[in-house]
Design a protein around this motif. Structure first.
Motif, PDB file in Angstrom:
ATOM      1  N   ILE A   1       0.861  -1.185   0.000  1.00  0.00           N
ATOM      2  CA  ILE A   1       0.000   0.000   0.000  1.00  0.00           C
ATOM      3  C   ILE A   1       0.901   1.239   0.000  1.00  0.00           C
ATOM      4  O   ILE A   1       1.939   1.255   0.664  1.00  0.00           O
ATOM      5  N   VAL A   2       0.513   2.231  -0.786  1.00  0.00           N
ATOM      6  CA  VAL A   2       1.311   3.443  -0.955  1.00  0.00           C
ATOM      7  C   VAL A   2       0.425   4.661  -0.760  1.00  0.00           C
ATOM      8  O   VAL A   2      -0.706   4.708  -1.252  1.00  0.00           O
ATOM      9  N   ASP A   3       0.949   5.648  -0.071  1.00  0.00           N
ATOM     10  CA  ASP A   3       0.268   6.934   0.083  1.00  0.00           C
ATOM     11  C   ASP A   3       0.496   7.738  -1.194  1.00  0.00           C
ATOM     12  O   ASP A   3       1.643   8.079  -1.529  1.00  0.00           O
TER      13      ASP A   3
ATOM     14  N   LEU B   1       0.280   3.301  -7.888  1.00  0.00           N
ATOM     15  CA  LEU B   1      -0.202   1.948  -8.147  1.00  0.00           C
ATOM     16  C   LEU B   1       0.897   1.068  -8.726  1.00  0.00           C
ATOM     17  O   LEU B   1       1.070  -0.092  -8.319  1.00  0.00           O
ATOM     18  N   ARG B   2       1.659   1.608  -9.662  1.00  0.00           N
ATOM     19  CA  ARG B   2       2.730   0.831 -10.276  1.00  0.00           C
ATOM     20  C   ARG B   2       3.847   0.536  -9.292  1.00  0.00           C
ATOM     21  O   ARG B   2       4.392  -0.564  -9.267  1.00  0.00           O
TER      22      ARG B   2
ATOM     23  N   LYS C   1       5.137  -3.225  -8.040  1.00  0.00           N
ATOM     24  CA  LYS C   1       6.527  -3.675  -8.064  1.00  0.00           C
ATOM     25  C   LYS C   1       6.936  -4.204  -6.692  1.00  0.00           C
ATOM     26  O   LYS C   1       7.557  -5.262  -6.577  1.00  0.00           O
ATOM     27  N   GLU C   2       6.585  -3.472  -5.646  1.00  0.00           N
ATOM     28  CA  GLU C   2       6.886  -3.901  -4.278  1.00  0.00           C
ATOM     29  C   GLU C   2       6.178  -5.216  -3.962  1.00  0.00           C
ATOM     30  O   GLU C   2       6.759  -6.119  -3.345  1.00  0.00           O
TER      31      GLU C   2
ATOM     32  N   ASN D   1      -6.598   8.536  -0.594  1.00  0.00           N
ATOM     33  CA  ASN D   1      -5.202   8.857  -0.881  1.00  0.00           C
ATOM     34  C   ASN D   1      -4.289   7.632  -0.861  1.00  0.00           C
ATOM     35  O   ASN D   1      -3.089   7.762  -0.730  1.00  0.00           O
ATOM     36  N   PHE D   2      -4.890   6.440  -1.026  1.00  0.00           N
ATOM     37  CA  PHE D   2      -4.076   5.235  -0.963  1.00  0.00           C
ATOM     38  C   PHE D   2      -4.204   4.399  -2.224  1.00  0.00           C
ATOM     39  O   PHE D   2      -5.285   4.277  -2.800  1.00  0.00           O
ATOM     40  N   ALA D   3      -3.076   3.820  -2.616  1.00  0.00           N
ATOM     41  CA  ALA D   3      -3.014   2.900  -3.751  1.00  0.00           C
ATOM     42  C   ALA D   3      -2.532   1.560  -3.200  1.00  0.00           C
ATOM     43  O   ALA D   3      -1.611   1.505  -2.393  1.00  0.00           O
ATOM     44  N   VAL D   4      -3.176   0.492  -3.625  1.00  0.00           N
ATOM     45  CA  VAL D   4      -2.803  -0.840  -3.150  1.00  0.00           C
ATOM     46  C   VAL D   4      -2.671  -1.792  -4.331  1.00  0.00           C
ATOM     47  O   VAL D   4      -3.376  -1.659  -5.336  1.00  0.00           O
ATOM     48  N   ALA D   5      -1.731  -2.712  -4.181  1.00  0.00           N
ATOM     49  CA  ALA D   5      -1.525  -3.735  -5.211  1.00  0.00           C
ATOM     50  C   ALA D   5      -1.343  -5.082  -4.542  1.00  0.00           C
ATOM     51  O   ALA D   5      -0.749  -5.183  -3.462  1.00  0.00           O
ATOM     52  N   MET D   6      -1.859  -6.100  -5.207  1.00  0.00           N
ATOM     53  CA  MET D   6      -1.654  -7.473  -4.757  1.00  0.00           C
ATOM     54  C   MET D   6      -1.124  -8.282  -5.936  1.00  0.00           C
ATOM     55  O   MET D   6      -1.637  -8.147  -7.051  1.00  0.00           O
ATOM     56  N   VAL D   7      -0.119  -9.087  -5.673  1.00  0.00           N
ATOM     57  CA  VAL D   7       0.468  -9.957  -6.696  1.00  0.00           C
ATOM     58  C   VAL D   7       0.437 -11.393  -6.186  1.00  0.00           C
ATOM     59  O   VAL D   7       0.772 -11.659  -5.035  1.00  0.00           O
ATOM     60  N   VAL D   8       0.028 -12.296  -7.062  1.00  0.00           N
ATOM     61  CA  VAL D   8       0.055 -13.733  -6.786  1.00  0.00           C
ATOM     62  C   VAL D   8       0.930 -14.371  -7.846  1.00  0.00           C
ATOM     63  O   VAL D   8       0.787 -14.077  -9.034  1.00  0.00           O
ATOM     64  N   LEU D   9       1.828 -15.241  -7.396  1.00  0.00           N
ATOM     65  CA  LEU D   9       2.713 -15.962  -8.314  1.00  0.00           C
ATOM     66  C   LEU D   9       2.330 -17.428  -8.299  1.00  0.00           C
ATOM     67  O   LEU D   9       2.141 -18.026  -7.236  1.00  0.00           O
ATOM     68  N   GLU D  10       2.239 -17.998  -9.499  1.00  0.00           N
ATOM     69  CA  GLU D  10       1.855 -19.385  -9.648  1.00  0.00           C
ATOM     70  C   GLU D  10       3.062 -20.207 -10.109  1.00  0.00           C
ATOM     71  O   GLU D  10       3.837 -19.751 -10.940  1.00  0.00           O
TER      72      GLU D  10
END
Length: 126
Positions: free
Chosen positions: A9-11, A51-52, A56-57, A115-124
């Motif tokens: 999550i990023v401000d 968001l980007r 990446k994080e 004011n928040f951007a969130v990203a979720m990544v799943v690796l298979e």
């Protein structure tokens, strides 16, 4: 089979500040030319940068690595398919690590609220 998940999550105001300061060098270090062109063309570019960065994080967390093993921010690129769905494009060391870990697919989800951007990544894994 799921290998790993990562969330970040990023401000967004951090990126608003960086844009106001005109910190071009930092943006060039964190984002690919394609990502910069995409974000700069948006009305709320700070939101898209945030968001980007979060994606990446989240990818690094899902791999369990962080920025080491020779990885750079440019090795993980966030692109959109023809329908606008975000995807990860891996380059260089990220692509090599992905292959060495026998990973087969990435899934990424991006969202923002206030004011928040969130990203979720799943690796298979294969």
């Amino acid at each position: 089979m799921i290998f790993g998940t990562g969330v970040d999550i990023v401000d967004i105001s951090r990126f608003e500040r960086l844009l106001e300061e005109g910190n071009v060098r930092l943006f060039e270090r964190l984002f690919t030319t394609h990502e910069i062109e995409y974000c700069a063309g948006k009305a709320h570019s700070a939101q898209h940068y945030a968001l980007r960065f979060a994606a990446k994080e989240a990818f690094l967390k899902a791999c369990g690595l962080g920025l080491r093993e020779g990885l750079t921010w440019h090795d993980v690129e966030v692109v959109n398919d023809t329908l606008g769905k975000p995807e990860l494009r891996l380059h260089g060391k990220a692509r090599q690590i992905f292959t060495d870990m026998d990973l087969s697919k990435t899934f990424v989800s991006l969202s923002h609220d206030g004011n928040f951007a969130v990203a979720m990544v799943v690796l298979e894994r294969l």
